[in-house]
Design a protein around this motif. Structure first.
Motif, PDB file in Angstrom:
ATOM      1  N   SER A 117       6.256  29.596  44.798  1.00 50.57           N
ATOM      2  CA  SER A 117       7.245  29.095  43.844  1.00 50.57           C
ATOM      3  C   SER A 117       7.123  29.817  42.510  1.00 50.57           C
ATOM      4  O   SER A 117       6.022  29.940  41.957  1.00 50.57           O
ATOM      5  N   LEU A 118       8.262  30.274  42.003  1.00 50.06           N
ATOM      6  CA  LEU A 118       8.324  30.868  40.672  1.00 50.06           C
ATOM      7  C   LEU A 118       9.000  29.865  39.749  1.00 50.06           C
ATOM      8  O   LEU A 118      10.165  29.506  39.942  1.00 50.06           O
ATOM      9  N   LEU A 119       8.257  29.386  38.759  1.00 51.68           N
ATOM     10  CA  LEU A 119       8.777  28.414  37.795  1.00 51.68           C
ATOM     11  C   LEU A 119       9.187  29.177  36.540  1.00 51.68           C
ATOM     12  O   LEU A 119       8.361  29.854  35.932  1.00 51.68           O
ATOM     13  N   ILE A 120      10.441  29.063  36.147  1.00 52.73           N
ATOM     14  CA  ILE A 120      10.963  29.830  35.011  1.00 52.73           C
ATOM     15  C   ILE A 120      11.416  28.851  33.935  1.00 52.73           C
ATOM     16  O   ILE A 120      12.395  28.131  34.110  1.00 52.73           O
ATOM     17  N   ALA A 121      10.693  28.815  32.824  1.00 52.49           N
ATOM     18  CA  ALA A 121      10.986  27.881  31.735  1.00 52.49           C
ATOM     19  C   ALA A 121      11.509  28.628  30.534  1.00 52.49           C
ATOM     20  O   ALA A 121      10.959  29.663  30.144  1.00 52.49           O
ATOM     21  N   GLY A 122      12.553  28.098  29.922  1.00 55.12           N
ATOM     22  CA  GLY A 122      13.064  28.635  28.674  1.00 55.12           C
ATOM     23  C   GLY A 122      12.915  27.596  27.578  1.00 55.12           C
ATOM     24  O   GLY A 122      13.526  26.529  27.640  1.00 55.12           O
ATOM     25  N   GLY A 123      12.057  27.863  26.588  1.00 53.23           N
ATOM     26  CA  GLY A 123      11.890  26.947  25.459  1.00 53.23           C
ATOM     27  C   GLY A 123      11.489  25.546  25.894  1.00 53.23           C
ATOM     28  O   GLY A 123      10.493  25.338  26.583  1.00 53.23           O
ATOM     29  N   ILE A 124      12.306  24.561  25.506  1.00 50.99           N
ATOM     30  CA  ILE A 124      12.018  23.154  25.780  1.00 50.99           C
ATOM     31  C   ILE A 124      12.083  22.854  27.276  1.00 50.99           C
ATOM     32  O   ILE A 124      11.626  21.795  27.733  1.00 50.99           O
ATOM     33  N   ASP A 189      11.392  40.386  39.216  1.00 44.40           N
ATOM     34  CA  ASP A 189      11.484  41.463  40.207  1.00 44.40           C
ATOM     35  C   ASP A 189      10.170  41.613  40.978  1.00 44.40           C
ATOM     36  O   ASP A 189      10.168  41.816  42.201  1.00 44.40           O
ATOM     37  N   GLN A 190       9.055  41.499  40.272  1.00 44.23           N
ATOM     38  CA  GLN A 190       7.750  41.630  40.930  1.00 44.23           C
ATOM     39  C   GLN A 190       7.526  40.495  41.923  1.00 44.23           C
ATOM     40  O   GLN A 190       7.048  40.717  43.050  1.00 44.23           O
ATOM     41  N   PHE A 191       7.868  39.286  41.516  1.00 47.56           N
ATOM     42  CA  PHE A 191       7.703  38.132  42.404  1.00 47.56           C
ATOM     43  C   PHE A 191       8.603  38.265  43.625  1.00 47.56           C
ATOM     44  O   PHE A 191       8.171  38.035  44.763  1.00 47.56           O
ATOM     45  N   GLN A 196       9.815  38.369  48.841  1.00 49.62           N
ATOM     46  CA  GLN A 196      11.098  38.621  49.496  1.00 49.62           C
ATOM     47  C   GLN A 196      11.905  37.321  49.639  1.00 49.62           C
ATOM     48  O   GLN A 196      12.181  36.667  48.660  1.00 49.62           O
ATOM     49  N   ASN A 197      12.255  36.933  50.856  1.00 53.61           N
ATOM     50  CA  ASN A 197      13.102  35.754  51.037  1.00 53.61           C
ATOM     51  C   ASN A 197      12.314  34.457  51.163  1.00 53.61           C
ATOM     52  O   ASN A 197      12.881  33.400  51.442  1.00 53.61           O
ATOM     53  N   ASN A 198      10.999  34.547  50.943  1.00 48.30           N
ATOM     54  CA  ASN A 198      10.154  33.378  51.170  1.00 48.30           C
ATOM     55  C   ASN A 198       9.939  32.531  49.921  1.00 48.30           C
ATOM     56  O   ASN A 198       9.414  31.418  50.005  1.00 48.30           O
ATOM     57  N   GLY A 199      10.325  33.046  48.748  1.00 46.18           N
ATOM     58  CA  GLY A 199      10.047  32.339  47.499  1.00 46.18           C
ATOM     59  C   GLY A 199      11.114  31.336  47.121  1.00 46.18           C
ATOM     60  O   GLY A 199      12.271  31.448  47.504  1.00 46.18           O
ATOM     61  N   VAL A 200      10.684  30.326  46.338  1.00 46.25           N
ATOM     62  CA  VAL A 200      11.607  29.340  45.771  1.00 46.25           C
ATOM     63  C   VAL A 200      11.561  29.492  44.255  1.00 46.25           C
ATOM     64  O   VAL A 200      10.476  29.623  43.660  1.00 46.25           O
TER      65      VAL A 200
END
Length: 235
Positions: A117-124, A189-191, A196-200
């Motif tokens: 899992s890639l968690l992407i947070a922006g600010g708050i 891009d690295q993640f 590939q298609n396995n990430g959330v």
């Protein structure tokens, strides 16, 4: 949580007793409420909070719950400007013992799979991720997962940094602090190349940021079903 459970939770209202508030940074405040023994939620969910101690226009607003279910408090964290709305003025006027109402918690912005899992947070938008990672830490349940948090903040204020760093000491959880869109794209891009298609992909933050990153992921041929979004609106 199923759709019908979500609908049921929205109509389940309870009163929360306010404990205290404090500044996290120049314009970020946290508000703490007592957690009764029968109140629970899934890390990453949000509640609908209603002001009852004074009359304000549109007295109900959604807030991600920043505390984890294993913690002994209900915590919400929000940005309050120098010219706050009537709702946020009322929040700042809360005194210990005063009650607010909460419906829910609801939402499907939760870790439910064993996939990377890639968690992407922006600010708050870091608030639901604080709940998710704190819960994993409490349950000692993150060791079999590959989780990478990308925390984008152009001001470099990085809320909860000490807590996040402590959690990230575990081998399976990584945190990267970023201050530009370009560096964020490079990390994505690295993640994507590694998994590939396995990430959330989980995205939380202001609407423009969530839409921009969602579009970027789709252009990288990330399946829509692997993208989860939590959009924060100013009010």
């Amino acid at each position: 949580m199923t759709f019908f459970q979500d609908v049921f939770s929205v109509f389940k209202k309870r009163e929360l007793v306010f404990q205290q508030s404090y500044k996290e940074s120049d314009d970020i405040y946290s508000f703490l409420f007592e957690k009764e023994h029968n109140v629970t939620w899934k890390a990453g969910q949000y509640g609908l909070f209603s002001i009852t101690h004074k009359k304000v226009k549109n007295p109900t607003k959604p807030f991600s719950i920043a505390s984890a279910p294993t913690e002994n408090v209900i915590k919400i964290t929000t940005r309050i400007s120098n010219n706050p709305s009537d709702f946020k003025k009322a929040m700042l006027e809360l005194k210990p013992g005063v009650k607010v109402k909460m419906s829910g918690p609801v939402g499907a912005f939760t870790l439910q799979e064993q996939k990377p899992s890639l968690l992407i947070a922006g600010g708050i938008g870091i608030t639901p991720f604080r709940s998710i990672l704190t819960q994993l830490e409490a349950e000692k349940n993150g060791d079999d997962k590959h989780i990478h948090l990308l925390y984008l903040d152009s001001k470099k204020s990085y809320l909860f940094k000490d807590e996040l760093d402590a959690i990230a000491n575990r081998a399976s959880i990584h945190v990267t602090y970023l201050d530009s869109q370009d560096s964020l794209h490079q990390e994505i891009d690295q993640f994507a190349a590694s998994h590939q298609n396995n990430g959330v992909y989980f995205i939380a933050g202001p609407k423009s940021m969530v839409e921009s990153i969602s579009t970027y992921l789709k252009n990288k041929h990330i399946s829509k079903r692997n993208i989860k979004k939590d959009t924060f609106f100013g009010y």
